[in-house]
Design a protein around this motif. Structure first.
Motif, PDB file in Angstrom:
ATOM      1  N   ARG A 107     112.178  80.238 -75.257  1.00  0.00           N
ATOM      2  CA  ARG A 107     112.566  81.297 -76.205  1.00  0.00           C
ATOM      3  C   ARG A 107     112.877  80.704 -77.574  1.00  0.00           C
ATOM      4  O   ARG A 107     112.456  81.235 -78.599  1.00  0.00           O
ATOM      5  N   CYS A 108     113.635  79.625 -77.572  1.00  0.00           N
ATOM      6  CA  CYS A 108     114.000  78.973 -78.838  1.00  0.00           C
ATOM      7  C   CYS A 108     112.768  78.473 -79.578  1.00  0.00           C
ATOM      8  O   CYS A 108     112.651  78.650 -80.795  1.00  0.00           O
ATOM      9  N   VAL A 109     111.849  77.860 -78.863  1.00  0.00           N
ATOM     10  CA  VAL A 109     110.627  77.350 -79.488  1.00  0.00           C
ATOM     11  C   VAL A 109     109.784  78.514 -80.005  1.00  0.00           C
ATOM     12  O   VAL A 109     109.254  78.463 -81.119  1.00  0.00           O
ATOM     13  N   ALA A 110     109.667  79.577 -79.216  1.00  0.00           N
ATOM     14  CA  ALA A 110     108.879  80.737 -79.648  1.00  0.00           C
ATOM     15  C   ALA A 110     109.500  81.386 -80.884  1.00  0.00           C
ATOM     16  O   ALA A 110     108.782  81.897 -81.748  1.00  0.00           O
ATOM     17  N   ASN A 124     101.651  72.187 -77.263  1.00  0.00           N
ATOM     18  CA  ASN A 124     101.524  71.465 -75.994  1.00  0.00           C
ATOM     19  C   ASN A 124     102.869  71.357 -75.275  1.00  0.00           C
ATOM     20  O   ASN A 124     102.927  71.496 -74.048  1.00  0.00           O
ATOM     21  N   LEU A 125     103.943  71.088 -76.019  1.00  0.00           N
ATOM     22  CA  LEU A 125     105.278  71.044 -75.402  1.00  0.00           C
ATOM     23  C   LEU A 125     105.622  72.395 -74.775  1.00  0.00           C
ATOM     24  O   LEU A 125     106.135  72.457 -73.654  1.00  0.00           O
ATOM     25  N   TYR A 126     105.338  73.445 -75.509  1.00  0.00           N
ATOM     26  CA  TYR A 126     105.603  74.801 -75.020  1.00  0.00           C
ATOM     27  C   TYR A 126     104.791  75.089 -73.753  1.00  0.00           C
ATOM     28  O   TYR A 126     105.309  75.587 -72.764  1.00  0.00           O
ATOM     29  N   ALA A 127     103.500  74.738 -73.792  1.00  0.00           N
ATOM     30  CA  ALA A 127     102.627  74.968 -72.632  1.00  0.00           C
ATOM     31  C   ALA A 127     103.098  74.179 -71.413  1.00  0.00           C
ATOM     32  O   ALA A 127     103.075  74.684 -70.288  1.00  0.00           O
ATOM     33  N   THR A 128     103.547  72.957 -71.628  1.00  0.00           N
ATOM     34  CA  THR A 128     104.051  72.139 -70.523  1.00  0.00           C
ATOM     35  C   THR A 128     105.285  72.771 -69.896  1.00  0.00           C
ATOM     36  O   THR A 128     105.418  72.820 -68.670  1.00  0.00           O
ATOM     37  N   GLN A 129     106.186  73.266 -70.738  1.00  0.00           N
ATOM     38  CA  GLN A 129     107.395  73.914 -70.214  1.00  0.00           C
ATOM     39  C   GLN A 129     107.035  75.178 -69.450  1.00  0.00           C
ATOM     40  O   GLN A 129     107.600  75.460 -68.397  1.00  0.00           O
ATOM     41  N   ARG A 130     106.090  75.948 -69.958  1.00  0.00           N
ATOM     42  CA  ARG A 130     105.652  77.163 -69.244  1.00  0.00           C
ATOM     43  C   ARG A 130     105.060  76.797 -67.889  1.00  0.00           C
ATOM     44  O   ARG A 130     105.308  77.477 -66.896  1.00  0.00           O
ATOM     45  N   SER A 131     104.308  75.720 -67.846  1.00  0.00           N
ATOM     46  CA  SER A 131     103.718  75.267 -66.589  1.00  0.00           C
ATOM     47  C   SER A 131     104.811  74.869 -65.590  1.00  0.00           C
ATOM     48  O   SER A 131     104.744  75.218 -64.403  1.00  0.00           O
ATOM     49  N   LYS A 132     105.815  74.143 -66.061  1.00  0.00           N
ATOM     50  CA  LYS A 132     106.925  73.747 -65.191  1.00  0.00           C
ATOM     51  C   LYS A 132     107.689  74.976 -64.696  1.00  0.00           C
ATOM     52  O   LYS A 132     108.149  75.018 -63.547  1.00  0.00           O
ATOM     53  N   LEU A 155     107.778  86.385 -73.644  1.00  0.00           N
ATOM     54  CA  LEU A 155     107.383  85.122 -74.295  1.00  0.00           C
ATOM     55  C   LEU A 155     105.866  85.057 -74.446  1.00  0.00           C
ATOM     56  O   LEU A 155     105.129  85.492 -73.558  1.00  0.00           O
ATOM     57  N   PRO A 156     105.386  84.507 -75.551  1.00  0.00           N
ATOM     58  CA  PRO A 156     103.943  84.376 -75.716  1.00  0.00           C
ATOM     59  C   PRO A 156     103.344  83.415 -74.691  1.00  0.00           C
ATOM     60  O   PRO A 156     104.012  82.463 -74.269  1.00  0.00           O
ATOM     61  N   ALA A 157     102.118  83.670 -74.285  1.00  0.00           N
ATOM     62  CA  ALA A 157     101.464  82.807 -73.303  1.00  0.00           C
ATOM     63  C   ALA A 157     101.201  81.419 -73.874  1.00  0.00           C
ATOM     64  O   ALA A 157     101.252  80.432 -73.154  1.00  0.00           O
ATOM     65  N   SER A 158     100.937  81.367 -75.168  1.00  0.00           N
ATOM     66  CA  SER A 158     100.756  80.079 -75.824  1.00  0.00           C
ATOM     67  C   SER A 158     101.161  80.235 -77.292  1.00  0.00           C
ATOM     68  O   SER A 158     101.299  81.345 -77.794  1.00  0.00           O
ATOM     69  N   LEU A 159     101.314  79.113 -77.972  1.00  0.00           N
ATOM     70  CA  LEU A 159     101.710  79.147 -79.376  1.00  0.00           C
ATOM     71  C   LEU A 159     100.536  78.937 -80.325  1.00  0.00           C
ATOM     72  O   LEU A 159     100.727  78.745 -81.508  1.00  0.00           O
TER      73      LEU A 159
END
Length: 160
Positions: A107-110, A124-132, A155-159
């Motif tokens: 949320r903070c990153v988005a 990429n950091l955001y995508a990795t966190q979403r994957s985890k 939350l967006p699916a990707s940034l």
């Protein structure tokens, strides 16, 4: 000449710890905390914070908020926050705590992503966190899965 590393197995260490008198066991724990900061942080969690997992998760989220407010957010700062967050979550081992904190981080990153030029590293950091998060959601109770997926929906699916 190098000295071969002779680390005892976990079972050997456990047997040795069981045989130690209380005072010596206390001395070993204190000495370990002086040796490395991770040991001290783990012991702090185990002795002082593990009894209230919800408060621990909220404290981690508050610290993430503080980091986002305090520092200019660059890729290096985001990586530093992720490393710290991963270490703290490893202490807990609780999937619900992990999900709560990782979702908060996303949320903070988005929230900052539209203000900043979107870059590949942040995405990429955001995508990795979403994957985890997705992997951790599969490991919790189905009722909780629904709740956490609902939290993830805005939350967006990707940034990118």
């Amino acid at each position: 000449m190098t000295i071969p590393r002779q680390t005892a197995s976990l079972s050997e260490l456990k047997k040795a710890l069981v045989q130690l008198p209380h005072d010596e066991l206390l001395d070993v724990c204190v000495r370990m905390t002086k040796f490395k900061i991770d040991n001290k942080e783990l012991l702090t969690y185990l002795l002082l914070k593990s009894h209230d997992e919800q408060a621990y998760a909220e404290g981690l989220c508050d610290e993430i908020d503080r980091q986002f407010r305090q520092q200019p957010i660059h890729e290096r700062t985001l990586r530093k926050i992720v490393r710290w967050m991963d270490r703290c979550l490893r202490f807990s081992g609780n999937k619900e705590t992990e999900l709560q904190v990782r979702i908060h981080f996303c949320r903070c990153v988005a929230d900052i992503a539209p203000k900043k030029k979107r870059c590949r590293v942040t995405a990429n950091l955001y995508a990795t966190q979403r994957s985890k998060i997705e992997k951790a959601i599969d490991k919790v109770h189905p009722d909780l899965q629904y709740d956490f997926r609902r939290e993830m929906a805005p939350l967006p699916a990707s940034l990118r």
